[in-house]
Each structure stands twice: as C-alpha cells, then as structure tokens.
Design an enzyme around this catalytic site. Structure first.
Site, PDB file in Angstrom:
ATOM      1  N   LYS A   1       0.817  -1.210   0.000  1.00 19.10           N
ATOM      2  CA  LYS A   1       0.000   0.000   0.000  1.00 19.10           C
ATOM      3  C   LYS A   1       0.853   1.264   0.000  1.00 19.10           C
ATOM      4  O   LYS A   1       0.339   2.353   0.224  1.00 19.10           O
ATOM      5  CB  LYS A   1      -0.921  -0.018   1.210  1.00 19.10           C
ATOM      6  CG  LYS A   1      -1.881  -1.201   1.210  1.00 19.10           C
ATOM      7  CD  LYS A   1      -2.883  -1.013   2.321  1.00 19.10           C
ATOM      8  CE  LYS A   1      -3.539  -2.316   2.673  1.00 19.10           C
ATOM      9  NZ  LYS A   1      -4.427  -2.152   3.826  1.00 19.10           N
TER      10      LYS A   1
ATOM     11  N   ARG B   1      -9.249  -3.448  13.901  1.00 24.94           N
ATOM     12  CA  ARG B   1      -9.994  -3.221  12.654  1.00 24.94           C
ATOM     13  C   ARG B   1     -11.316  -3.971  12.696  1.00 24.94           C
ATOM     14  O   ARG B   1     -11.432  -5.002  13.350  1.00 24.94           O
ATOM     15  CB  ARG B   1      -9.186  -3.707  11.445  1.00 24.94           C
ATOM     16  CG  ARG B   1      -7.883  -2.955  11.220  1.00 24.94           C
ATOM     17  CD  ARG B   1      -8.106  -1.599  10.597  1.00 24.94           C
ATOM     18  NE  ARG B   1      -6.859  -0.914  10.320  1.00 24.94           N
ATOM     19  CZ  ARG B   1      -6.214  -0.109  11.161  1.00 24.94           C
ATOM     20  NH1 ARG B   1      -6.702   0.095  12.373  1.00 24.94           N
ATOM     21  NH2 ARG B   1      -5.091   0.487  10.810  1.00 24.94           N
TER      22      ARG B   1
END
Ligand SMILES: [Zn+2]
Length: 285
Positions: free
Chosen positions: A68, A267
């Site tokens: 990423k 998360r």
C-alpha cells in the site's frame, strides 16, 4: 458525460474506507501514466519537513506501488514515498482545470507537468528519501500481492511462522503479505469458510487462502468498484464487507461484526456465523 470526462481525468472514490492494495496499485498506474518521463513544471510540498524542497525541473522516472506504499522515483536519485492510510488520496487533473480533491489546506504535494497536475490530499505519510534507501520504508513488507515478484510460498511461510495468531490479524499484517485491507480480508475468509478468529494453525488450506486473496485483488486491479461476488451492481459487490446485520447471501443468517486486532491496530471484522463457524481454540487478542 463528456463534460465530466473533460473536467476530471482520473479520480477515485473518497469515502471508500481503508485503501486496499489494488486501489493503491491502480492509483500508481495512473500516476505513472501521466508523470513518468516528464519533467516537473511544479514540484512542491505543503508539509513542514519538506517546505523548502523544490522538485521543479526534475524528471519523474516512474511511479510504483509496493503493497500500500507509493514510490515516485526521480532522476535526481531521490524517491518520494507516500502512504494513503485511511484518508489520503492522489488526484490527477488536466493542467488548468479546477482541482476538486478537498480544500487547499489539505493539499500535501503538487507534482505538475505541462499536461497534468497530480495533487496529493491529506497524505499522512510523505517523505523524500534517497532511492537507494527505499528498503528502509518498504523492506519490511511481505510479498506484494500485485507486485512483479509475488511469491505465494513466501507469504504462506510468513503467515505460518506465527501459528497461534488469528488468521484475521495475519492477513492484515503487511509483513506477511502486502496489499490486503479489511474488505478483502472479510471477503476471502468468507469464501474459504473461515472465522476471522481461527488460529493460523487451524487453517487447513492456507495456500489456497493466499491464492484466493491474490485472485481477488488481481481481478479488481483495474476497476474502482471492488467486487468479490462477480456482481458489479451497487449493494451486491461483497458477501460480508459493509453488510453488518444484513442476511448472508448464502444462508440468510445475519452477518456479524466485531473490532479486534493488536492494540492500536484494531480493525472491523465481518463474518457469517453459520458459513464461517469458529473451529479450534478461540484466540483472543
Ligand atoms: Zn452464511
């Protein structure tokens, strides 16, 4: 339609949550298309550490993603390293067109050529490093799911190295394999019938899980609307992600969700309790 096409060349949805590896890959491909081989008519930064740095006149060699992370390589042997995290985005506009990625005070970098403006908004990570030092910022990453050197066996080896961890946490750990965010984690675990808290040691077909993850990102790499169901229509693109309390597409059971993960990296995780039963020991993080 024509008017929109003229105004904005490339754009990405702003509210799509945490960027997944395929989103970052696509962003870098677009940036590479418009910047690579060109000299910068404007190369500016709006962050204190780089406030006096000027890249005007420097040529862009290439823009590449690594997991990423985004790497802009210049012909002065420097690399601009950025990471979008939750809020950042790069927007590309035709030169002279109005920018629309947010208020001006959210701009962190402007890289312009004679034809295009690439504008980085809200980039939480932005630094200029010698190109030879790139391993310092991306060297820790596991095999890149969309990289030219994708190595599934190495990804399996790294995940397997911590058998007591939950598979949900292991898939998000970019040191194991780089590119999976919460969307693909939720979807690939559903497709494999695995509860997110299943210990790695209890996952029978880890190689298949890794291969499936690669397939999902690869299939979506060119399209902004990520779909794992094969159905691109709005509201039908995912099995469990974004569908908390909605009925499972396979069995009708309400999709469950919880937030878990290492401290500071918790998360949201979603699963169908019937299609993805918890087997083996329960792992609490
Ligand atoms: Zn189900």
């Amino acid at each position: 339609m024509i008017r929109v096409g003229l105004r904005l060349i490339y754009d990405w949805p702003q509210n799509c949550g945490v960027p997944e590896g395929d989103t970052v890959w696509r962003s870098c491909r677009r940036l590479h298309e418009v910047l690579a081989g060109h000299r910068l008519s404007r190369g500016e930064f709006c962050v204190p550490a780089l406030a006096t740095t000027e890249l005007t006149g420097i040529r862009v060699l290439e823009v590449r993603s690594r997991g990423k992370h985004q790497l802009f390589r210049f012909d002065n042997q420097m690399t601009l390293h950025t990471h979008l995290r939750m809020e950042g985005t790069w927007r590309i506009f035709r030169a002279g067109r109005r920018w629309s990625g947010g208020p001006d005070y959210e701009i962190r970098s402007i890289l312009a050529t004679a034809e295009h403006d690439a504008v980085g908004y809200r980039l939480p990570v932005i630094e200029l490093i010698p190109t030879t030092n790139e391993p310092d910022v991306v060297g820790h990453l596991g095999p890149d799911l969309l990289g030219p050197d994708w190595d599934p066996e190495e990804a399996v080896r790294r995940i397997s190295a911590e058998p007591d961890r939950t598979i949900g946490e292991a898939l998000l750990d970019q040191r194991n394999l780089a590119g999976i965010g919460t969307l693909y984690r939720a979807e690939v675990l559903f497709l494999q019938g695995l509860h997110p808290r299943t210990p790695v040691a209890e996952v029978k077909y880890l190689a298949r899980l890794v291969q499936r993850s690669h397939q999902l990102l690869y299939a979506n790499r060119w399209r902004p609307e990520q779909a794992t169901t094969g159905d691109l229509r709005p509201g039908r693109r995912t099995y469990v992600f974004g569908r908390e309390r909605e009925p499972c597409r396979r069995c009708g059971t309400p999709i469950e969700a919880e937030t878990f993960g290492p401290p500071g990296q918790e998360r949201r995780s979603l699963w169908c309790p019937r299609c993805q039963p918890l087997i083996g020991r329960t792992v609490r993080s």
